[in-house]
Write a protein that holds these residues in place. Sequence first.
Motif, PDB file in Angstrom:
ATOM      1  N   LEU A 105      20.437  24.875 -32.809  1.00 57.30           N
ATOM      2  CA  LEU A 105      19.700  25.135 -33.936  1.00 57.30           C
ATOM      3  C   LEU A 105      20.008  26.397 -34.790  1.00 57.30           C
ATOM      4  N   THR A 106      20.389  26.373 -35.992  1.00 55.69           N
ATOM      5  CA  THR A 106      20.679  27.718 -36.824  1.00 55.69           C
ATOM      6  C   THR A 106      19.558  28.108 -37.768  1.00 55.69           C
ATOM      7  N   PHE A 107      19.621  29.220 -38.094  1.00 49.86           N
ATOM      8  CA  PHE A 107      18.554  29.763 -38.819  1.00 49.86           C
ATOM      9  C   PHE A 107      18.974  30.886 -39.664  1.00 49.86           C
ATOM     10  N   LYS A 108      18.788  31.310 -40.905  1.00 45.60           N
ATOM     11  CA  LYS A 108      19.110  32.297 -41.653  1.00 45.60           C
ATOM     12  C   LYS A 108      18.168  32.838 -42.604  1.00 45.60           C
ATOM     13  N   LEU A 109      17.702  34.088 -42.722  1.00 51.04           N
ATOM     14  CA  LEU A 109      16.871  34.671 -43.632  1.00 51.04           C
ATOM     15  C   LEU A 109      17.442  35.667 -44.252  1.00 51.04           C
ATOM     16  N   ASP A 110      17.242  35.806 -45.670  1.00 52.91           N
ATOM     17  CA  ASP A 110      17.758  36.883 -46.314  1.00 52.91           C
ATOM     18  C   ASP A 110      16.679  37.146 -47.402  1.00 52.91           C
ATOM     19  N   TYR A 111      16.263  38.659 -47.490  1.00 54.09           N
ATOM     20  CA  TYR A 111      15.450  39.057 -48.703  1.00 54.09           C
ATOM     21  C   TYR A 111      16.219  40.034 -49.416  1.00 54.09           C
ATOM     22  N   ASN A 112      16.533  39.932 -50.514  1.00 54.61           N
ATOM     23  CA  ASN A 112      17.156  40.557 -51.447  1.00 54.61           C
ATOM     24  C   ASN A 112      16.303  41.143 -52.381  1.00 54.61           C
ATOM     25  N   LYS A 113      16.472  42.557 -52.969  1.00 54.84           N
ATOM     26  CA  LYS A 113      15.747  43.147 -53.933  1.00 54.84           C
ATOM     27  C   LYS A 113      16.809  43.827 -54.935  1.00 54.84           C
ATOM     28  N   SER A 114      16.498  43.877 -56.197  1.00 56.41           N
ATOM     29  CA  SER A 114      17.628  44.529 -57.089  1.00 56.41           C
ATOM     30  C   SER A 114      16.885  44.973 -58.247  1.00 56.41           C
ATOM     31  N   ARG A 115      17.500  45.871 -59.045  1.00 56.22           N
ATOM     32  CA  ARG A 115      16.788  46.546 -60.358  1.00 56.22           C
ATOM     33  C   ARG A 115      18.236  46.947 -61.131  1.00 56.22           C
ATOM     34  N   THR A 116      17.817  46.576 -62.486  1.00 54.64           N
ATOM     35  CA  THR A 116      19.024  46.945 -63.360  1.00 54.64           C
ATOM     36  C   THR A 116      18.475  47.768 -64.310  1.00 54.64           C
ATOM     37  N   LEU A 117      18.607  48.988 -64.883  1.00 54.17           N
ATOM     38  CA  LEU A 117      18.270  49.842 -65.916  1.00 54.17           C
ATOM     39  C   LEU A 117      19.245  49.761 -67.049  1.00 54.17           C
ATOM     40  N   SER A 118      18.913  49.496 -68.180  1.00 52.19           N
ATOM     41  CA  SER A 118      19.823  49.624 -69.413  1.00 52.19           C
ATOM     42  C   SER A 118      19.486  50.603 -70.404  1.00 52.19           C
ATOM     43  N   LEU A 119      19.933  51.713 -70.594  1.00 51.59           N
ATOM     44  CA  LEU A 119      19.283  52.691 -71.736  1.00 51.59           C
ATOM     45  C   LEU A 119      20.153  52.790 -72.891  1.00 51.59           C
ATOM     46  N   SER A 120      19.646  52.615 -73.900  1.00 50.88           N
ATOM     47  CA  SER A 120      20.150  52.579 -75.236  1.00 50.88           C
ATOM     48  C   SER A 120      19.795  53.475 -76.197  1.00 50.88           C
ATOM     49  N   ALA A 121      20.575  54.494 -76.709  1.00 46.32           N
ATOM     50  CA  ALA A 121      20.360  55.500 -77.565  1.00 46.32           C
ATOM     51  C   ALA A 121      20.203  55.329 -79.093  1.00 46.32           C
ATOM     52  N   ILE A 122      20.651  53.908 -79.247  1.00 49.81           N
ATOM     53  CA  ILE A 122      20.636  53.871 -80.581  1.00 49.81           C
ATOM     54  C   ILE A 122      19.184  53.196 -81.040  1.00 49.81           C
ATOM     55  N   ASN A 123      18.701  52.375 -80.457  1.00 54.94           N
ATOM     56  CA  ASN A 123      17.091  52.075 -80.548  1.00 54.94           C
ATOM     57  C   ASN A 123      16.204  52.688 -79.870  1.00 54.94           C
ATOM     58  N   ASN A 124      16.491  53.494 -78.843  1.00 54.93           N
ATOM     59  CA  ASN A 124      15.622  54.300 -78.190  1.00 54.93           C
ATOM     60  C   ASN A 124      14.844  53.110 -77.131  1.00 54.93           C
ATOM     61  N   LEU A 125      15.833  52.353 -76.598  1.00 56.67           N
ATOM     62  CA  LEU A 125      15.061  51.443 -75.691  1.00 56.67           C
ATOM     63  C   LEU A 125      15.560  51.359 -74.493  1.00 56.67           C
ATOM     64  N   LEU A 126      14.816  51.312 -73.394  1.00 58.68           N
ATOM     65  CA  LEU A 126      15.129  51.165 -72.081  1.00 58.68           C
ATOM     66  C   LEU A 126      14.893  49.554 -71.322  1.00 58.68           C
ATOM     67  N   SER A 127      15.769  49.020 -71.069  1.00 58.14           N
ATOM     68  CA  SER A 127      15.333  47.395 -70.574  1.00 58.14           C
ATOM     69  C   SER A 127      15.539  47.791 -69.236  1.00 58.14           C
ATOM     70  N   GLU A 128      14.456  47.232 -68.262  1.00 58.45           N
ATOM     71  CA  GLU A 128      14.701  47.354 -66.935  1.00 58.45           C
ATOM     72  C   GLU A 128      14.153  45.866 -66.402  1.00 58.45           C
ATOM     73  N   ARG A 129      15.264  45.380 -65.420  1.00 52.42           N
ATOM     74  CA  ARG A 129      15.059  44.134 -64.914  1.00 52.42           C
ATOM     75  C   ARG A 129      14.742  44.241 -63.444  1.00 52.42           C
ATOM     76  N   GLN A 130      13.807  43.897 -62.871  1.00 48.73           N
ATOM     77  CA  GLN A 130      13.408  43.542 -61.550  1.00 48.73           C
ATOM     78  C   GLN A 130      13.552  42.044 -60.773  1.00 48.73           C
ATOM     79  N   SER A 131      14.060  42.248 -59.598  1.00 48.92           N
ATOM     80  CA  SER A 131      14.374  41.120 -59.218  1.00 48.92           C
ATOM     81  C   SER A 131      14.079  41.032 -57.500  1.00 48.92           C
ATOM     82  N   LYS A 132      13.118  40.047 -57.211  1.00 45.37           N
ATOM     83  CA  LYS A 132      13.194  39.785 -55.630  1.00 45.37           C
ATOM     84  C   LYS A 132      13.385  38.480 -55.299  1.00 45.37           C
ATOM     85  N   GLU A 133      13.974  38.204 -54.105  1.00 46.97           N
ATOM     86  CA  GLU A 133      14.252  36.899 -53.582  1.00 46.97           C
ATOM     87  C   GLU A 133      14.408  36.635 -52.161  1.00 46.97           C
ATOM     88  N   ILE A 134      13.563  35.775 -51.777  1.00 41.69           N
ATOM     89  CA  ILE A 134      13.893  35.327 -50.240  1.00 41.69           C
ATOM     90  C   ILE A 134      14.302  33.912 -50.180  1.00 41.69           C
TER      91      ILE A 134
END
Length: 271
Positions: A105-134
């Motif tokens: 019997l095989t069993f595999k578990l992964d818990y991933n967590k990530s974040r992406t920050l994108s700063l645009s000086a043109i329109n003063n916008l900070l885009s933030e993406r948060q992700s969690k996955e099991i």
Amino acid sequence: DIFSTLPRVNWGLNYNGLSKIPALKEIFSKFNLSHGYKSTLTINRYVTNDLYDRYLDEVTPGVSKDDFNEGGTGNFYSRLEIPQIEIQEGFAPLIGIDMTLQNGLTFKLDYNKSRTLSLSAINNLLSERQSKEISIASGYRIRNVDIPFLTGSKKRKKGKSKKEQEDDKKKGTAGGGKRGGGASSLEVRDLDFQFDFSLRDDVTYARKLDLSTSDPTRGSYALSFSPSIEYKLNKRLSLRLFFDYRKNIPKTSAGYKRIDSSGGVVVRFEL
């Protein structure tokens, strides 16, 4: 100077010594733990500022001064103009478990967590993406399974003479005590059980720096699981019974709830 910034340390850790512990060795044939981190900083393009040398501070070399005190516009002139910067970082996985029991019997578990920050000086916008996955995956294989109505083994056995059956038994004994006259074909008649499960939480925020606002622009809550059974009739032919279920719930009013499910039987023949 952003180009003189030292890169962040990335790492990956794997440990497989748990299966060597006497108390666990009788239960697990493999027991691995893993952990990793990865980060990248990306600059798509940059432009040299021509006004930097003009307003270079003579008191502090290498730093441009604000021309506000000279009756100017009050702008600060940097050496480089960078319209957009993106930072990606994530634990892949934050914790990972991969184990195999002595019974197969095989069993595999992964818990991933990530974040992406994108700063645009043109329109003063900070885009933030948060992700969690099991994600969870398990499997079990039963070897040498004979399903008569698929293999037709009973019909062939009835049609054989007593002498042929005795010869088959002798061949099975000579081959290491394997059962019956179809021992060579039964070796590939394995029954595989597989089960995959995934749960993902993903959201993106748009943070307007000049207005101090933060609103979710996209994101979803996704659930999926897919059990399957595969049976190998022989070395070339296999049957697979599967079911797949996916559920997606958006986190904004721009999307709508969606559920997809499918199932069936797959016949595969390998040349």
